[in-house]
Design a protein around this motif. Structure first.
Motif, mmCIF file in Angstrom:
data_model
loop_
_atom_site.group_PDB
_atom_site.id
_atom_site.type_symbol
_atom_site.label_atom_id
_atom_site.label_comp_id
_atom_site.label_asym_id
_atom_site.label_seq_id
_atom_site.Cartn_x
_atom_site.Cartn_y
_atom_site.Cartn_z
ATOM 1 N N HIS A 1 38.874 45.301 37.479
ATOM 2 C CA HIS A 1 39.902 44.552 37.742
ATOM 3 C C HIS A 1 39.767 43.154 38.247
ATOM 4 O O HIS A 1 40.761 42.409 38.305
ATOM 5 C CB HIS A 1 40.716 45.374 38.911
ATOM 6 N N THR A 2 38.399 42.836 38.264
ATOM 7 C CA THR A 2 37.998 41.523 38.714
ATOM 8 C C THR A 2 37.059 40.603 37.924
ATOM 9 O O THR A 2 36.840 39.429 38.115
ATOM 10 C CB THR A 2 37.248 41.703 40.104
ATOM 11 N N PHE A 3 36.273 41.424 36.822
ATOM 12 C CA PHE A 3 35.628 40.548 36.192
ATOM 13 C C PHE A 3 36.221 39.168 35.409
ATOM 14 O O PHE A 3 35.460 38.562 34.695
ATOM 15 C CB PHE A 3 34.441 41.240 35.231
ATOM 16 N N GLY A 4 37.399 39.355 35.093
ATOM 17 C CA GLY A 4 37.954 38.187 34.501
ATOM 18 C C GLY A 4 38.270 36.977 35.480
ATOM 19 O O GLY A 4 39.111 36.296 34.927
ATOM 20 N N ASN A 5 37.877 37.131 36.622
ATOM 21 C CA ASN A 5 38.483 36.054 37.481
ATOM 22 C C ASN A 5 37.951 34.622 37.323
ATOM 23 O O ASN A 5 39.075 33.728 37.156
ATOM 24 C CB ASN A 5 37.853 36.298 38.933
ATOM 25 N N GLY A 6 37.014 34.546 36.560
ATOM 26 C CA GLY A 6 36.552 33.240 36.249
ATOM 27 C C GLY A 6 37.462 32.657 35.222
ATOM 28 O O GLY A 6 37.880 31.322 35.235
ATOM 29 N N VAL A 7 37.766 33.527 34.436
ATOM 30 C CA VAL A 7 38.619 32.708 33.119
ATOM 31 C C VAL A 7 40.000 32.474 33.796
ATOM 32 O O VAL A 7 40.411 31.617 33.152
ATOM 33 C CB VAL A 7 38.819 33.846 32.075
ATOM 34 N N LEU A 8 40.594 33.298 34.682
ATOM 35 C CA LEU A 8 41.748 32.747 35.014
ATOM 36 C C LEU A 8 41.752 31.564 35.961
ATOM 37 O O LEU A 8 42.781 30.961 35.934
ATOM 38 C CB LEU A 8 42.415 34.056 35.848
ATOM 39 N N ARG A 9 40.862 31.455 36.766
ATOM 40 C CA ARG A 9 40.498 30.210 37.474
ATOM 41 C C ARG A 9 40.410 29.147 36.454
ATOM 42 O O ARG A 9 41.139 27.811 36.915
ATOM 43 C CB ARG A 9 39.324 30.514 38.560
ATOM 44 N N SER A 10 39.827 29.424 35.545
ATOM 45 C CA SER A 10 39.729 28.105 34.473
ATOM 46 C C SER A 10 41.080 27.667 33.959
ATOM 47 O O SER A 10 41.269 26.391 33.623
ATOM 48 C CB SER A 10 38.501 28.116 33.424
#
Length: 280
Positions: A71-80
């Motif tokens: 549920h969290t490993f895409g955080n960096g992509v969404l922040r970008s």
């Protein structure tokens, strides 16, 4: 390929085949809230392509329902993409160690997706909260609530009042027994779901962390089953049944293999006064 389907007014859910995980987008006039960011950076980028098929609104917030990697490993992509990352304070505290363990284990797996998991640099949300916060998407308020501990110590739910939608994360799961992991709180979980039910109506749309969209009645049934697990653990410990014998000593609403961590954690979390300890 999975895509986003509108389950209520400007609330879209995408159900992805790997791990059967859900990602939800909620739109207001100004932008989007996205709940959960997928299991790797590569999968998050694919999810964004799907999202842009239904809306071009900017992503204002990306929220983690809890700390688990899927549920969290895409955080960096969404922040970008310009999203502010948000989670419960307990999830932010637990995520770094959890992510490091998952990435280390991922290199030993053979499925192609695991290579992407191992390569993902995990970003911990900087904005956290302890109880509840409200966010304005533009003529639409959404509420983030920590109803208590259950699947993890950092669970949150998202309520969209004007659409009567509740995004429940892994506090609710469709299609499988609830996931009692090594970081779960089986004795707290029933009371936590009582709070969740208090945020719903008989007409509510409830989006679980995994599986198909459900309703309040489904949550009530699952709450009762989780309650049976908790009370069975309490009864066994009170009667002095050893932890190693507990699974075989009772009837359970779920397969025994799904309850190994539940029993261990339950025994650990019960106060000493509720356990009949052996004489030594």
């Amino acid at each position: 390929m999975a895509g986003f389907i509108e389950v209520a007014d400007r609330v879209w859910v995408a159900r992805y085949p790997w791990l059967d995980v859900n990602v939800t987008a909620v739109a207001g006039d100004a932008g989007l809230l996205v709940l959960d960011t997928q299991a790797s950076a590569a999968l998050a980028r694919e999810m964004l392509v799907d999202l842009r098929h239904v809306t071009a609104l900017p992503i204002m917030w990306a929220v983690d329902s809890h700390e688990h990697w899927d549920h969290t490993f895409g955080n960096g992509v969404l922040r970008s993409e310009g999203a502010e990352l948000i989670c419960h304070e307990n999830a932010a505290e637990s995520l770094p160690a959890h992510a490091a363990e998952v990435r280390a284990n991922a290199v030993q797996e053979t499925e192609p997706q695991w290579a992407d998991v191992a390569a993902t640099e995990v970003v911990v949300p900087e904005r956290t909260f302890s109880s509840a916060i409200a966010l304005d998407l533009g003529n639409r308020q959404v509420e983030l609530v920590h109803p208590g501990r259950g699947h993890t110590g950092g669970d949150l739910v998202v309520r969209v009042p004007d659409a009567d939608v509740l995004l429940a994360g892994d506090l609710v799961e469709d299609g499988n027994p609830p996931a009692y992991g090594s970081d779960s709180y089986p004795m707290d979980w029933p009371l936590t779901l009582d709070v969740v039910l208090g945020l719903t109506t008989t007409a509510s749309v409830v989006v679980p962390g995994h599986g198909a969209v459900v309703d309040r009645e489904f949550v009530e049934v699952q709450r009762n089953e989780i309650g049976i697990v908790a009370e069975t653990i309490r009864d066994l410990a009170t009667r002095g049944v050893a932890i190693d014998d507990a699974l075989a000593a009772a009837e359970w609403p779920y397969p025994e293999r799904a309850l190994v961590h539940a029993v261990r954690r339950g025994y650990e979390h019960l106060p000493r006064s509720q356990k009949r300890l052996p004489l030594v």
